[in-house]
Design a protein around this motif. Structure first.
Motif, mmCIF file in Angstrom:
data_model
loop_
_atom_site.group_PDB
_atom_site.id
_atom_site.type_symbol
_atom_site.label_atom_id
_atom_site.label_comp_id
_atom_site.label_asym_id
_atom_site.label_seq_id
_atom_site.Cartn_x
_atom_site.Cartn_y
_atom_site.Cartn_z
ATOM 1 N N THR A 92 67.143 79.346 -5.604
ATOM 2 C CA THR A 92 66.515 80.279 -4.678
ATOM 3 C C THR A 92 67.559 80.653 -3.633
ATOM 4 O OG1 THR A 92 64.554 80.695 -3.323
ATOM 5 C CG2 THR A 92 65.597 78.514 -3.103
ATOM 6 N N ARG A 100 67.036 88.341 -2.180
ATOM 7 C CA ARG A 100 67.063 89.732 -2.670
ATOM 8 C C ARG A 100 68.361 90.012 -3.416
ATOM 9 N NH1 ARG A 100 64.858 90.682 2.386
ATOM 10 N NH2 ARG A 100 66.863 91.363 3.210
ATOM 11 N N TYR A 102 70.264 87.842 -5.073
ATOM 12 C CA TYR A 102 70.226 87.170 -6.381
ATOM 13 C C TYR A 102 69.312 87.916 -7.344
ATOM 14 C CZ TYR A 102 72.229 83.399 -3.565
ATOM 15 O OH TYR A 102 72.999 82.655 -2.707
ATOM 16 N N SER A 103 68.188 88.412 -6.837
ATOM 17 C CA SER A 103 67.275 89.179 -7.674
ATOM 18 C C SER A 103 67.942 90.459 -8.173
ATOM 19 C CB SER A 103 66.001 89.502 -6.889
ATOM 20 O OG SER A 103 65.054 90.105 -7.724
ATOM 21 N N ALA A 107 68.723 91.439 -12.028
ATOM 22 C CA ALA A 107 68.247 92.709 -12.583
ATOM 23 C C ALA A 107 69.406 93.507 -13.176
ATOM 24 C CB ALA A 107 67.530 93.517 -11.504
ATOM 25 N N GLY A 121 60.918 84.233 -13.026
ATOM 26 C CA GLY A 121 60.769 84.336 -11.583
ATOM 27 C C GLY A 121 59.578 83.498 -11.171
ATOM 28 N N GLN A 123 56.443 83.158 -8.799
ATOM 29 C CA GLN A 123 55.524 83.892 -7.925
ATOM 30 C C GLN A 123 54.333 82.994 -7.641
ATOM 31 O OE1 GLN A 123 54.650 87.505 -10.182
ATOM 32 N NE2 GLN A 123 55.504 88.647 -8.480
ATOM 33 N N PHE A 130 60.866 87.227 -15.925
ATOM 34 C CA PHE A 130 61.542 88.063 -14.927
ATOM 35 C C PHE A 130 61.349 89.534 -15.248
ATOM 36 C CE2 PHE A 130 65.180 90.503 -13.444
ATOM 37 C CZ PHE A 130 65.244 90.128 -12.120
ATOM 38 N N GLN A 132 62.385 93.448 -13.418
ATOM 39 C CA GLN A 132 63.120 94.132 -12.364
ATOM 40 C C GLN A 132 62.146 94.714 -11.351
ATOM 41 O OE1 GLN A 132 65.802 96.998 -14.074
ATOM 42 N NE2 GLN A 132 66.752 95.490 -15.391
ATOM 43 N N ASN A 135 59.324 90.995 -6.479
ATOM 44 C CA ASN A 135 59.795 89.990 -5.518
ATOM 45 C C ASN A 135 59.393 88.599 -6.001
ATOM 46 O OD1 ASN A 135 60.880 91.884 -3.727
ATOM 47 N ND2 ASN A 135 58.894 92.212 -2.786
ATOM 48 N N TYR A 136 60.373 87.695 -6.005
ATOM 49 C CA TYR A 136 60.136 86.319 -6.447
ATOM 50 C C TYR A 136 60.514 85.353 -5.339
ATOM 51 C CZ TYR A 136 59.838 88.400 -11.093
ATOM 52 O OH TYR A 136 59.465 89.159 -12.175
ATOM 53 N N PHE A 139 63.906 81.243 -8.902
ATOM 54 C CA PHE A 139 64.162 81.566 -10.300
ATOM 55 C C PHE A 139 64.426 80.301 -11.105
ATOM 56 C CE2 PHE A 139 65.673 84.939 -7.572
ATOM 57 C CZ PHE A 139 64.994 86.035 -8.061
#
Length: 146
Positions: A92, A100, A102-103, A107, A121, A123, A130, A132, A135-136, A139
């Protein structure tokens, strides 16, 4: 990732990695650590090494080499999975901005990872495939069976 990365050294058990972030102004000692947090899952932590040789994952280096540093972290994860193909890696961000980032990287690189890795991800505490633009909280990545 097809970015250039820093050379790194791995511990004998492939759970700790050391490298140096270099710029014209300074060299910053960095590390990546995989720490067991469950039967088959390891937490990935990385950051600058402080004066006690501990990882400071809140440090903002501003060494103008973020892509190269992150590519190095990805390379250490690939090396980890070579040693431990049946393990999972949890990570994380230490801040919302880093999460954001890393996300966005996941993606951007998803099509490269998709054939080899499963990316989940988290949630509301639950792992989901995962996607794209979602928001997670964190991971989990694991190597697909080949």
């Amino acid at each position: 990732m097809k970015e250039k990365f820093y050379p790194f050294r791995a511990s004998e058990d492939y759970l700790f990695y050391y490298f140096e972030s270099r710029s014209e102004e300074r060299t910053i000692h960095k590390a990546v650590q995989f720490e067991k947090i469950g039967a088959d899952i390891y937490n990935l932590a990385f950051g600058a090494l402080d004066e006690n040789r501990e990882i400071n994952d809140f440090c903002v280096s501003n060494n103008q080499d973020m892509n190269k540093v992150l590519a190095t972290v990805v390379r250490t994860a690939l090396t980890f999975f070579e040693a431990y193909p049946d393990r999972r890696v949890y990570f994380t961000g230490s801040s919302k901005a880093r999460l954001r980032l890393y996300s966005a990287i996941l993606a951007r690189e998803f099509e490269n990872w998709k054939p080899v890795f499963e990316v989940l991800g988290i949630q509301n505490g639950n792992p989901v495939p995962f996607e794209q633009g979602v928001n997670y909280e964190s991971f989990i990545i694991n190597r697909k069976s080949i």
